[in-house]
Design an enzyme around this catalytic site. Structure first.
Site, PDB file in Angstrom:
ATOM      1  N   CYS A  48       0.821  -1.210   0.000  1.00  0.00           N
ATOM      2  CA  CYS A  48       0.000   0.000   0.000  1.00  0.00           C
ATOM      3  C   CYS A  48       0.857   1.263   0.000  1.00  0.00           C
ATOM      4  CB  CYS A  48      -0.896   0.000   1.234  1.00  0.00           C
ATOM      5  SG  CYS A  48      -1.805  -1.540   1.438  1.00  0.00           S
TER       6      CYS A  48
ATOM      7  N   GLY B 200      -1.318   0.558  -5.061  1.00  0.00           N
ATOM      8  CA  GLY B 200      -2.545  -0.133  -4.705  1.00  0.00           C
ATOM      9  C   GLY B 200      -3.742   0.440  -5.427  1.00  0.00           C
TER      10      GLY B 200
ATOM     11  N   ASN C 243       1.555   0.441   5.879  1.00  0.00           N
ATOM     12  CA  ASN C 243       2.146  -0.152   4.676  1.00  0.00           C
ATOM     13  C   ASN C 243       3.058  -1.287   5.108  1.00  0.00           C
ATOM     14  OD1 ASN C 243       4.761   0.914   2.397  1.00  0.00           O
ATOM     15  ND2 ASN C 243       3.309  -0.739   2.174  1.00  0.00           N
ATOM     16  N   GLY C 244       2.745  -2.502   4.661  1.00  0.00           N
ATOM     17  CA  GLY C 244       3.555  -3.654   5.018  1.00  0.00           C
ATOM     18  C   GLY C 244       2.690  -4.828   5.407  1.00  0.00           C
TER      19      GLY C 244
ATOM     20  N   CYS D 279      13.375  -3.626   1.661  1.00  0.00           N
ATOM     21  CA  CYS D 279      12.860  -4.502   0.603  1.00  0.00           C
ATOM     22  C   CYS D 279      13.490  -4.141  -0.744  1.00  0.00           C
ATOM     23  CB  CYS D 279      11.338  -4.387   0.519  1.00  0.00           C
ATOM     24  SG  CYS D 279      10.619  -5.344  -0.840  1.00  0.00           S
TER      25      CYS D 279
ATOM     26  N   TYR E 193      10.812  -2.947  -8.517  1.00  0.00           N
ATOM     27  CA  TYR E 193       9.484  -2.843  -9.121  1.00  0.00           C
ATOM     28  C   TYR E 193       8.548  -1.828  -8.464  1.00  0.00           C
ATOM     29  CZ  TYR E 193       4.771  -4.109 -10.637  1.00  0.00           C
ATOM     30  OH  TYR E 193       3.499  -4.058 -11.139  1.00  0.00           O
TER      31      TYR E 193
ATOM     32  N   SER F  31       6.975  -1.739 -16.871  1.00  0.00           N
ATOM     33  CA  SER F  31       7.884  -2.238 -15.844  1.00  0.00           C
ATOM     34  C   SER F  31       9.306  -2.467 -16.339  1.00  0.00           C
ATOM     35  CB  SER F  31       7.335  -3.530 -15.245  1.00  0.00           C
ATOM     36  OG  SER F  31       7.040  -4.479 -16.264  1.00  0.00           O
TER      37      SER F  31
ATOM     38  N   ASP G  27      12.096  -7.450 -18.877  1.00  0.00           N
ATOM     39  CA  ASP G  27      11.140  -7.147 -17.812  1.00  0.00           C
ATOM     40  C   ASP G  27      11.881  -7.124 -16.482  1.00  0.00           C
ATOM     41  OD1 ASP G  27       8.730  -6.421 -16.725  1.00  0.00           O
ATOM     42  OD2 ASP G  27       7.693  -8.291 -17.166  1.00  0.00           O
TER      43      ASP G  27
ATOM     44  N   CYS H 153       7.224 -14.166   0.225  1.00  0.00           N
ATOM     45  CA  CYS H 153       7.494 -12.957   1.011  1.00  0.00           C
ATOM     46  C   CYS H 153       6.408 -12.812   2.067  1.00  0.00           C
ATOM     47  CB  CYS H 153       7.510 -11.724   0.109  1.00  0.00           C
ATOM     48  SG  CYS H 153       7.656 -10.170   1.021  1.00  0.00           S
TER      49      CYS H 153
ATOM     50  N   CYS I 231      13.180 -13.251  -0.841  1.00  0.00           N
ATOM     51  CA  CYS I 231      12.343 -13.836  -1.899  1.00  0.00           C
ATOM     52  C   CYS I 231      13.195 -14.478  -2.988  1.00  0.00           C
ATOM     53  CB  CYS I 231      11.400 -12.793  -2.494  1.00  0.00           C
ATOM     54  SG  CYS I 231      12.209 -11.359  -3.219  1.00  0.00           S
TER      55      CYS I 231
END
Length: 475
Positions: free
Chosen positions: A5, A33, A108-109, A242, A248, A289, A349, A386, A440
């Site tokens: 978010c 989001g 957020n998280g 992160c 991304y 992206s 990508d 994740c 991840c």
């Protein structure tokens, strides 16, 4: 795969109405989001709030914005990683009234021990009105109401694991806090009119704030009576920022964790190109992206960058909305046959998750005359789930978790596939490389970030593909 978010807080030093600027700053985070949005405010008439499902411009229509007033406020745009997506009570800010004080929370998280802590609290008789992990923060904050702010957050930190950059509004006070490992970004800035806090620097720029600083992991910032104060609640020696924020999530024009996102992505493309051993004729990015990485890739290789795929901006991102992905790819990406016809293409990508979208894109290129499609990814293989804000709930969903590079290439129908290696990714981050979470990709989780039983279970997994990655002589 879903993402997390975006949060914004705004305090008017001159007690002007902040609603329009708060919504404008939130709009800069729409990419984080698309499920719902909300706002909570404090002004001369006291507390008010509004939230609903939809995009920000759908939720905050002109008549809604004009009906809201307040000189202090926080706002949130949501995509769920915990909690039912169609539950109105899960849209934030979550609000409560306690001892005649109005409290609102924007988070957020993801709280990684959410289910364990919630069960413990329910067994003690604590009720919950939503299925969102963010409600834990609201509930704990009110439970420790008799304590000073610093002690409240110290106790919250003792209880919770995982990622939580959070804004709490208590009447005319805004509190900002970042979890001790610093998974999610949070920045603060000010000018003559406003003090603002947001997930990304682009929000601050949107409302005319040109300078900012990053809120530190474990730091509590208090905005009260027009002044900013801060205190370090807790501190750890190892950050877990992160890395996917740079790969991304963050907007390319953001500065996240001190890194210019655009230049970081361009560098990852350059590193990929250094290992190219196929006869590439044109470089085609997956819009939007893959564009920065494709620019770096084409520049390093000395090959033309061609927009063989044009994105329709009237279709939502398939990353966020996975249902009916195959049809959405053809609706969203418009091929230019004259560019693709007969060409050996490097398709660029940022990452590969389930592989469904990538497979459809490669098919689309072939249907429009591509002679060869070599898929290049500006991140390592995602092999592990994740628990900190990206909704990858099971390892089985991940293309790279149990397949070899050859099997992935066959599965998505490419002529070849190449990933960025972990070493190259760390090189791209630079001197800050040890302050990021790569779980991840590697499956190695910080022991402070997850319950012990979950880490023990995950540590048994050894993805084959990690041993196959090759790097260049730089490393």
């Amino acid at each position: 795969m879903r993402e997390h978010c975006g949060i914004v807080g705004l305090y008017s030093k001159k007690k002007d109405n902040v609603v329009q600027n708060l919504v404008k700053a939130l709009f800069a985070l729409q990419h984080r989001g698309q499920e719902g949005a909300g706002i909570s405010l404090w002004g001369n008439a006291g507390f008010s709030s509004y939230k609903n499902f939809g995009l920000i411009n759908e939720v905050f229509k002109k008549e809604i914005v004009e009906s809201l007033h307040g000189f202090i406020g926080i706002a949130h745009t949501r995509y769920s990683t915990e909690g039912e997506s169609k539950n109105i009570y899960n849209i934030q800010p979550l609000t409560a009234t306690f001892r005649k004080r109005h409290v609102a929370v924007a988070h957020n998280g993801t709280i990684s021990n959410f289910h364990e802590v919630k069960k413990e609290m329910e067994d003690e008789g604590t009720p919950f009105f939503s299925t969102s992990d963010s409600e834990l923060i609201l509930t704990l904050f009110t439970q420790y109401f008799d304590h000073p702010y610093v002690e409240r957050f110290a106790r919250i930190t003792e209880k919770l694991q995982g990622a939580y950059s959070v804004l709490i509004q208590e009447d005319d006070v805004i509190l900002a806090y970042r979890d001790p490992l610093g998974f999610r970004p949070l920045v603060i800035g000010e000018n003559d009119n406003y003090i603002a806090i947001a997930s990304e620097t682009v929000s601050l720029l949107q409302i005319g704030i040109q300078t900012w600083k990053e809120i530190k992991p474990g730091e509590l910032v208090i905005i009260k009576n027009g002044f900013i104060s801060s205190q370090q609640v807790t501190q750890t020696s190892k950050k877990e920022q992160c890395i996917f924020e740079l790969i991304y999530f963050s907007r390319p024009d953001s500065v996240t964790f001190g890194h210019n996102v655009y230049f970081f992505r361009k560098l990852t493309g350059k590193l990929l190109a250094k290992r190219e051993d196929h006869n590439i004729e044109i470089v085609v990015p997956v819009p939007d992206s893959g564009i920065p990485a494709a620019l770096g890739y084409a520049e390093e290789l000395g090959k033309p960058l061609e927009f063989g795929l044009i994105r329709s901006h009237y279709v939502g991102r398939s990353f966020i909305e996975p249902q009916e992905r195959e049809n959405k790819v053809k609706m969203k990406l418009l091929p230019i046959k004259e560019v693709l016809q007969g060409k050996k293409i490097a398709l660029i990508d940022d990452s590969l998750v389930r592989g469904t979208t990538s497979k459809e894109i490669i098919r689309l290129l072939r249907e429009n005359g591509a002679r060869e499609v070599h898929f290049r990814l500006a991140s390592p293989p995602i092999t592990s789930p994740c628990f900190f804000g990206i909704d990858i709930p099971t390892r089985e969903e991940l293309m790279a978790s149990s397949r070899t590079l050859r099997e992935i290439t066959h599965e998505i129908e490419a002529d070849s596939v190449r990933y960025l290696s972990i070493e190259e990714l760390r090189y791209a981050v630079g001197d800050d490389k040890d302050n990021f979470c790569y779980a991840c990709f590697t499956g190695h989780y910080n022991p402070a970030s997850l319950p012990e039983a979950r880490i023990a279970q995950l540590s048994k997994i050894k993805p084959i593909i990690l041993s196959e990655l090759k790097t260049n002589k730089l490393f």
